[in-house]
Design an enzyme around this catalytic site. Structure first.
Site, PDB file in Angstrom:
ATOM      1  N   TRP A 233       1.071  -0.953   0.135  1.00  0.00           N
ATOM      2  CA  TRP A 233      -0.041  -0.327  -0.423  1.00  0.00           C
ATOM      3  C   TRP A 233       0.852   1.156  -0.302  1.00  0.00           C
ATOM      4  CZ3 TRP A 233       0.134   3.868   4.290  1.00  0.00           C
ATOM      5  CH2 TRP A 233       0.816   2.936   4.897  1.00  0.00           C
TER       6      TRP A 233
ATOM      7  N   GLU B 267      -4.197   5.972  -4.243  1.00  0.00           N
ATOM      8  CA  GLU B 267      -4.808   7.441  -3.269  1.00  0.00           C
ATOM      9  C   GLU B 267      -4.178   8.646  -3.272  1.00  0.00           C
ATOM     10  OE1 GLU B 267      -5.285   6.426   1.254  1.00  0.00           O
ATOM     11  OE2 GLU B 267      -4.195   4.709   0.375  1.00  0.00           O
TER      12      GLU B 267
ATOM     13  N   ASP C 109      -4.071   9.766   6.275  1.00  0.00           N
ATOM     14  CA  ASP C 109      -4.091   8.576   7.137  1.00  0.00           C
ATOM     15  C   ASP C 109      -5.559   7.817   6.706  1.00  0.00           C
ATOM     16  OD1 ASP C 109      -2.728   6.599   9.145  1.00  0.00           O
ATOM     17  OD2 ASP C 109      -4.634   6.118   9.752  1.00  0.00           O
TER      18      ASP C 109
ATOM     19  N   HIS D 174       6.214   5.968  15.737  1.00  0.00           N
ATOM     20  CA  HIS D 174       5.085   4.724  16.455  1.00  0.00           C
ATOM     21  C   HIS D 174       6.840   3.709  16.196  1.00  0.00           C
ATOM     22  CE1 HIS D 174       0.979   4.897  15.759  1.00  0.00           C
ATOM     23  NE2 HIS D 174       1.696   5.676  16.773  1.00  0.00           N
ATOM     24  N   TYR D 175       6.642   3.242  17.759  1.00  0.00           N
ATOM     25  CA  TYR D 175       7.656   1.892  17.800  1.00  0.00           C
ATOM     26  C   TYR D 175       6.650   1.329  19.357  1.00  0.00           C
ATOM     27  CZ  TYR D 175      12.085  -1.153  18.121  1.00  0.00           C
ATOM     28  OH  TYR D 175      12.993  -2.155  18.331  1.00  0.00           O
TER      29      TYR D 175
ATOM     30  N   TYR E  54       6.683  -2.031   8.303  1.00  0.00           N
ATOM     31  CA  TYR E  54       8.467  -1.483   8.142  1.00  0.00           C
ATOM     32  C   TYR E  54       9.054  -0.783   7.768  1.00  0.00           C
ATOM     33  CZ  TYR E  54       8.211  -4.018  12.592  1.00  0.00           C
ATOM     34  OH  TYR E  54       7.192  -4.362  13.862  1.00  0.00           O
ATOM     35  N   HIS E  55       8.351   0.628   6.959  1.00  0.00           N
ATOM     36  CA  HIS E  55       8.626   1.395   5.424  1.00  0.00           C
ATOM     37  C   HIS E  55       8.472   2.607   6.375  1.00  0.00           C
ATOM     38  CE1 HIS E  55       9.371   3.460   2.017  1.00  0.00           C
ATOM     39  NE2 HIS E  55       8.539   4.272   2.934  1.00  0.00           N
TER      40      HIS E  55
ATOM     41  N   HIS F 116       8.025   6.282   8.127  1.00  0.00           N
ATOM     42  CA  HIS F 116       7.039   6.928   8.281  1.00  0.00           C
ATOM     43  C   HIS F 116       6.737   7.545   8.996  1.00  0.00           C
ATOM     44  CE1 HIS F 116       5.111   3.185   9.835  1.00  0.00           C
ATOM     45  NE2 HIS F 116       4.332   3.698  10.320  1.00  0.00           N
TER      46      HIS F 116
ATOM     47  N   HIS G 164       3.959  10.009  11.493  1.00  0.00           N
ATOM     48  CA  HIS G 164       2.772  10.469  12.006  1.00  0.00           C
ATOM     49  C   HIS G 164       2.571  11.977  11.890  1.00  0.00           C
ATOM     50  CE1 HIS G 164       0.752   6.266  12.461  1.00  0.00           C
ATOM     51  NE2 HIS G 164       2.191   6.072  12.574  1.00  0.00           N
TER      52      HIS G 164
HETATM   53  O1  G7M Z   1       1.225   2.291  13.533  1.00  0.00           O
HETATM   54  P1  G7M Z   1       2.158   2.900  12.643  1.00  0.00           P
HETATM   55  O2  G7M Z   1       3.474   2.868  12.843  1.00  0.00           O
HETATM   56  O3  G7M Z   1       2.745   1.327  12.028  1.00  0.00           O
HETATM   57  O4  G7M Z   1       0.954   3.114  11.425  1.00  0.00           O
HETATM   58  C1  G7M Z   1       0.737   3.170   9.987  1.00  0.00           C
HETATM   59  C2  G7M Z   1      -0.249   4.224   9.773  1.00  0.00           C
HETATM   60  O5  G7M Z   1      -0.530   3.331   8.256  1.00  0.00           O
HETATM   61  C3  G7M Z   1      -1.598   3.948  10.827  1.00  0.00           C
HETATM   62  O6  G7M Z   1      -1.968   5.232  11.268  1.00  0.00           O
HETATM   63  C4  G7M Z   1      -2.519   3.611   9.390  1.00  0.00           C
HETATM   64  O7  G7M Z   1      -3.819   3.680   9.785  1.00  0.00           O
HETATM   65  C5  G7M Z   1      -2.192   3.976   8.249  1.00  0.00           C
HETATM   66  N1  G7M Z   1      -2.065   3.338   6.658  1.00  0.00           N
HETATM   67  C6  G7M Z   1      -2.559   1.686   7.078  1.00  0.00           C
HETATM   68  N2  G7M Z   1      -2.939   1.397   5.549  1.00  0.00           N
HETATM   69  C7  G7M Z   1      -2.791  -0.406   5.310  1.00  0.00           C
HETATM   70  C8  G7M Z   1      -2.993   2.268   4.946  1.00  0.00           C
HETATM   71  C9  G7M Z   1      -3.532   2.759   3.515  1.00  0.00           C
HETATM   72  O8  G7M Z   1      -3.382   1.944   3.119  1.00  0.00           O
HETATM   73  N3  G7M Z   1      -3.981   4.232   2.824  1.00  0.00           N
HETATM   74  C10 G7M Z   1      -3.086   5.477   4.191  1.00  0.00           C
HETATM   75  N4  G7M Z   1      -3.027   6.078   3.672  1.00  0.00           N
HETATM   76  N5  G7M Z   1      -2.849   4.840   5.633  1.00  0.00           N
HETATM   77  C11 G7M Z   1      -2.858   3.592   5.888  1.00  0.00           C
END
Ligand code: G7M
Length: 299
Positions: free
Chosen positions: A136, A146, A166, A228-229, A234-235, A237, A239
């Site tokens: 994704w 998106e 998000d 987040h940890y 695990y790519h 990113h 928030h």
């Molecule tokens: O927990 P972590 O730091 O890995 O957070 C990943 C964030 O990516 C979460 O807030 C999810 O709501 C968001 N996210 C997950 N997916 C599968 C998608 C997606 O397909 N599109 C978008 N825009 N955000 C996503």
């Protein structure tokens, strides 16, 4: 409504999570024969619609009870107030199912040694086993998905990123949630960050905040940028959230980006050597791996 989904084809097997507080419920079942998760969330009241909805002729109410000056009612409002947001996940992997299933958690103290011997190998093997897990992210970075949800794009291969709404953000400016997806694909998590990554981190912080401020001029709340940890994906990113400070719950997983930058400025190897504390659900694949290798001892 555009692109409707025929939800009558969904067959419920199990309610795997629910939160009366957040007004969410998560269902596991099958949709046209495929394993499917549906997460439903009631939307918040729309200030503009609330008066029309209450006074609409098809709004019904019945009194539950009355006590002195207090009257309690159940109101079945017109459709204007009844929206429910749904996230639908088709053929989720076992770790994605676990992530959406309510379960007890522990507070886990991850030393640098535990990271090196158990957690880092776990992350590596998860990424090998679930190769499609971050698709994704790549779809967004490659402009395949998106496209209309992208808030900004800095194409620099080293310091660039895409800021995108998000998945869980309803678009309500009083509860903004966006994620900055780094163009670099070699950073798995905060543990990988060092001095060489400061240009990337400061670029994400500065451009992320200025983009949000420019795009959402009426936003009332301060913007928080955090990592987040453990993350779910695990790519690398970051928030970005702007919410009423009275409403938000920070968790042990949140590492404010400004603090991360300052820690790395002090010590290049800060996150290689730091002890990290986080909540870990007992059904998560990381918990199971740590239990299997004896890092988490059985009671
Ligand atoms: O927990 P972590 O730091 O890995 O957070 C990943 C964030 O990516 C979460 O807030 C999810 O709501 C968001 N996210 C997950 N997916 C599968 C998608 C997606 O397909 N599109 C978008 N825009 N955000 C996503």
């Amino acid at each position: 409504m555009a692109n409707p989904m025929d939800l009558s084809d969904f067959k419920l097997a199990e309610v795997i999570n629910e939160s009366p507080h957040f007004k969410t419920v998560t269902l596991k079942g099958t949709y046209r024969g495929k394993l499917t998760i549906i997460r439903l969330e009631k939307t918040k009241f729309d200030r503009e619609q609330v008066e029309n909805a209450l006074t609409a002729s098809d709004t019904r109410s019945s009194r539950d009870f009355i006590n002195d000056i207090y009257q309690y009612y159940t109101i079945k409002p017109t459709n204007l107030l009844n929206d429910v947001k749904a996230v639908i996940i088709t053929e989720p992997s076992p770790s994605i199912i676990a992530k959406h299933t309510r379960c007890e958690s522990i507070f886990f103290t991850e030393t640098a040694e535990i990271y090196r011997t158990s957690v880092e190998p776990f992350i590596k093997s998860l990424r090998e086993k679930e190769r499609d897990r971050d698709n994704w992210v790549y779809n967004i970075l490659d402009g395949k998905s998106e496209v209309d949800r992208v808030l900004m794009n800095d194409p620099d291969p080293e310091t660039g990123f895409m800021l995108v709404s998000d998945l869980k953000w309803s678009g309500d400016e009083d509860d903004l949630h966006a994620v900055a997806l780094s163009n670099r694909r070699d950073i798995t998590c905060i543990r990988d960050l060092g001095k060489g990554d400061l240009p990337l981190l400061t670029n994400i912080l500065d451009k992320g905040i200025s983009t949000i401020k420019n795009k959402f001029k009426n936003m009332k709340y301060p913007i928080r940028a955090f990592i987040h940890y453990q993350p779910t994906y695990y790519h690398f990113h970051v928030h970005f959230r702007a919410q009423n400070p009275d409403d938000y719950l920070t968790t042990d997983r949140d590492n404010p980006l400004q603090v991360v930058i300052d820690n790395i400025k002090l010590f290049d190897n800060y996150y290689k050597n730091a002890t990290m504390l986080y909540q870990l659900a007992a059904n998560s694949s990381l918990y199971i791996a740590l239990k299997e290798d004896g890092t988490i001892l059985s009671n």
